[in-house]
Design an enzyme around this catalytic site. Structure first.
Site, PDB file in Angstrom:
ATOM      1  N   LYS A  13       0.833  -1.211   0.000  1.00 60.63           N
ATOM      2  CA  LYS A  13       0.000   0.000   0.000  1.00 60.63           C
ATOM      3  C   LYS A  13       0.871   1.266   0.000  1.00 60.63           C
ATOM      4  O   LYS A  13       0.628   2.183  -0.777  1.00 60.63           O
ATOM      5  CB  LYS A  13      -0.936   0.020   1.229  1.00 60.63           C
ATOM      6  CG  LYS A  13      -1.873  -1.162   1.320  1.00 60.63           C
ATOM      7  CD  LYS A  13      -2.839  -1.049   2.495  1.00 60.63           C
ATOM      8  CE  LYS A  13      -2.175  -1.016   3.859  1.00 60.63           C
ATOM      9  NZ  LYS A  13      -1.461  -2.271   4.241  1.00 60.63           N
ATOM     10  N   ARG A  88      -9.233   0.830   9.369  1.00 62.19           N
ATOM     11  CA  ARG A  88      -8.744  -0.503   9.681  1.00 62.19           C
ATOM     12  C   ARG A  88      -9.740  -1.296  10.522  1.00 62.19           C
ATOM     13  O   ARG A  88      -9.448  -2.436  10.884  1.00 62.19           O
ATOM     14  CB  ARG A  88      -7.453  -0.379  10.473  1.00 62.19           C
ATOM     15  CG  ARG A  88      -6.212  -0.867   9.694  1.00 62.19           C
ATOM     16  CD  ARG A  88      -5.066  -0.555  10.549  1.00 62.19           C
ATOM     17  NE  ARG A  88      -3.830  -1.186  10.324  1.00 62.19           N
ATOM     18  CZ  ARG A  88      -2.784  -0.603   9.729  1.00 62.19           C
ATOM     19  NH1 ARG A  88      -2.911   0.566   9.161  1.00 62.19           N
ATOM     20  NH2 ARG A  88      -1.626  -1.215   9.701  1.00 62.19           N
ATOM     21  N   ARG A 127      12.298  -5.139   4.552  1.00 69.32           N
ATOM     22  CA  ARG A 127      12.196  -3.774   4.021  1.00 69.32           C
ATOM     23  C   ARG A 127      12.867  -2.725   4.917  1.00 69.32           C
ATOM     24  O   ARG A 127      12.979  -2.898   6.120  1.00 69.32           O
ATOM     25  CB  ARG A 127      10.727  -3.411   3.750  1.00 69.32           C
ATOM     26  CG  ARG A 127       9.875  -3.270   4.980  1.00 69.32           C
ATOM     27  CD  ARG A 127       8.416  -3.099   4.590  1.00 69.32           C
ATOM     28  NE  ARG A 127       7.599  -2.845   5.762  1.00 69.32           N
ATOM     29  CZ  ARG A 127       6.281  -2.676   5.731  1.00 69.32           C
ATOM     30  NH1 ARG A 127       5.626  -2.736   4.603  1.00 69.32           N
ATOM     31  NH2 ARG A 127       5.622  -2.437   6.853  1.00 69.32           N
ATOM     32  N   ARG A 161      11.668  -0.270  10.481  1.00 68.24           N
ATOM     33  CA  ARG A 161      10.620  -0.019  11.468  1.00 68.24           C
ATOM     34  C   ARG A 161      10.738  -0.984  12.640  1.00 68.24           C
ATOM     35  O   ARG A 161      11.048  -2.162  12.456  1.00 68.24           O
ATOM     36  CB  ARG A 161       9.249  -0.192  10.810  1.00 68.24           C
ATOM     37  CG  ARG A 161       8.821   1.022  10.035  1.00 68.24           C
ATOM     38  CD  ARG A 161       7.608   0.773   9.203  1.00 68.24           C
ATOM     39  NE  ARG A 161       6.511   0.107   9.913  1.00 68.24           N
ATOM     40  CZ  ARG A 161       5.311  -0.078   9.383  1.00 68.24           C
ATOM     41  NH1 ARG A 161       5.053   0.362   8.170  1.00 68.24           N
ATOM     42  NH2 ARG A 161       4.364  -0.701  10.058  1.00 68.24           N
ATOM     43  N   ARG A 172       0.433  -8.560  13.508  1.00 72.31           N
ATOM     44  CA  ARG A 172      -0.192  -7.556  12.639  1.00 72.31           C
ATOM     45  C   ARG A 172      -1.092  -8.230  11.604  1.00 72.31           C
ATOM     46  O   ARG A 172      -2.164  -7.724  11.278  1.00 72.31           O
ATOM     47  CB  ARG A 172       0.898  -6.702  11.961  1.00 72.31           C
ATOM     48  CG  ARG A 172       1.567  -5.753  12.953  1.00 72.31           C
ATOM     49  CD  ARG A 172       2.900  -5.232  12.471  1.00 72.31           C
ATOM     50  NE  ARG A 172       2.801  -4.458  11.261  1.00 72.31           N
ATOM     51  CZ  ARG A 172       3.846  -4.172  10.475  1.00 72.31           C
ATOM     52  NH1 ARG A 172       5.060  -4.628  10.789  1.00 72.31           N
ATOM     53  NH2 ARG A 172       3.678  -3.458   9.409  1.00 72.31           N
TER      54      ARG A 172
HETATM   55  P1  AMP Z   1       1.180   0.730   9.196  1.00 70.25           P
HETATM   56  O1  AMP Z   1       2.320   1.654   8.958  1.00 70.25           O
HETATM   57  O2  AMP Z   1      -0.037   1.089   8.396  1.00 70.25           O
HETATM   58  O3  AMP Z   1       1.567  -0.724   9.036  1.00 70.25           O
HETATM   59  O4  AMP Z   1       0.754   0.928  10.736  1.00 70.25           O
HETATM   60  C1  AMP Z   1       1.663   0.633  11.777  1.00 70.25           C
HETATM   61  C2  AMP Z   1       0.913   0.479  13.079  1.00 70.25           C
HETATM   62  O5  AMP Z   1       0.256   1.723  13.393  1.00 70.25           O
HETATM   63  C3  AMP Z   1      -0.195  -0.562  13.089  1.00 70.25           C
HETATM   64  O6  AMP Z   1       0.281  -1.861  13.334  1.00 70.25           O
HETATM   65  C4  AMP Z   1      -1.089  -0.023  14.213  1.00 70.25           C
HETATM   66  O7  AMP Z   1      -0.543  -0.295  15.482  1.00 70.25           O
HETATM   67  C5  AMP Z   1      -1.016   1.480  13.991  1.00 70.25           C
HETATM   68  N1  AMP Z   1      -2.056   1.952  13.055  1.00 70.25           N
HETATM   69  C6  AMP Z   1      -1.874   2.528  11.836  1.00 70.25           C
HETATM   70  N2  AMP Z   1      -3.046   2.849  11.270  1.00 70.25           N
HETATM   71  C7  AMP Z   1      -4.003   2.465  12.149  1.00 70.25           C
HETATM   72  C8  AMP Z   1      -5.430   2.505  12.144  1.00 70.25           C
HETATM   73  N3  AMP Z   1      -6.110   3.017  11.098  1.00 70.25           N
HETATM   74  N4  AMP Z   1      -6.084   2.009  13.227  1.00 70.25           N
HETATM   75  C9  AMP Z   1      -5.421   1.518  14.279  1.00 70.25           C
HETATM   76  N5  AMP Z   1      -4.099   1.414  14.342  1.00 70.25           N
HETATM   77  C10 AMP Z   1      -3.371   1.893  13.296  1.00 70.25           C
END
Ligand code: AMP
Length: 214
Positions: A13, A88, A127, A161, A172
């Site tokens: 994404k 989400r 990554r 990360r 996740r």
């Molecule tokens: P991402 O970079 O999208 O993989 O997000 C990293 C982490 O941020 C996730 O594993 C969640 O802990 C938190 N996070 C990001 N977006 C959301 C969301 N829309 N709702 C809840 N937690 C989020």
């Protein structure tokens, strides 16, 4: 143009959102990036989110809904954006509907990037990004042309990360299937959902996205 990309962690994404930013002159809105910025700044919000993010769970709906709602009011969002990592959960999708109705906005495309879970662990654990410009790389699939030097800005510092380790990735993915996958049905029922094959190569996925966006 307002777009939404759906798919599990590692589906691509973020990579694709960056390409769509350039192609359509709209901006990527990644709640993950916004939360990581809060954590890095040491804000109260960041302190609240840090542990949850490191465990691979989702932070509270209330917190991310608040972040995204104020973000899409900003000037740079008025010409359009790509939602990456939001919504989400079903309550987040419902809150987004209300937000869009209040702001007189409509969603042009919701696109599901279909991938195999088994491949996601390797994609995610390999990554890393350039610390200078944020360009994304992968140990196996997308190495810089010159080892240790960013293709885009020449930077030599890279970061990974904190949540991109095998154990957290599994949590996740679990969170995705339990809490996020149901929203695919939510958008399917509304008749706005399109799907593409996220297992194809990066350029091929971009081509598919442009085709369904139209
Ligand atoms: P991402 O970079 O999208 O993989 O997000 C990293 C982490 O941020 C996730 O594993 C969640 O802990 C938190 N996070 C990001 N977006 C959301 C969301 N829309 N709702 C809840 N937690 C989020």
């Amino acid at each position: 143009m307002k777009l939404m990309l759906l798919g599990p962690p590692g589906a691509g994404k973020g990579t694709q959102a960056k390409r769509l930013e350039d192609a359509y002159n709209i901006i990527q809105l990644s709640t993950g990036d916004m939360l990581r910025a809060e954590v890095a700044s040491g804000s109260d919000l960041g302190k609240e989110a840090k542990e949850v993010m490191e465990s691979g769970a989702l932070v509270s709906d209330e917190l991310v809904i608040g972040i995204i709602s104020s973000r899409i009011d900003q000037d740079d969002c008025q010409k359009g954006f790509i939602l990456d990592g939001f919504p989400r959960t079903t309550p987040q999708a419902e809150a987004l509907d209300v937000m869009f109705a209040d702001k007189g906005m409509t969603l042009d495309s919701v696109i599901e990037m279909k991938v195999d879970d088994d491949a996601m662990v390797e994609r995610i654990t390999g990554r890393y990004t350039c610390s200078e410009c944020g360009a994304g790389y992968h140990d196996s699939f997308q190495k810089p042309k010159v080892d240790g030097t960013c293709d885009k800005c020449g930077g030599t510092e890279f970061t990974r990360r904190a949540d991109d380790n095998a154990e957290t990735v599994r949590s996740r993915l679990e969170a995705y299937h339990e809490q996020t996958a149901p929203i695919i049905l939510y958008y399917g029922d509304k008749g706005v959902l399109k799907s593409i094959d996220g297992m194809a190569g990066i350029d091929e996925v971009t081509a598919q996205l442009k085709e369904v966006i139209g």
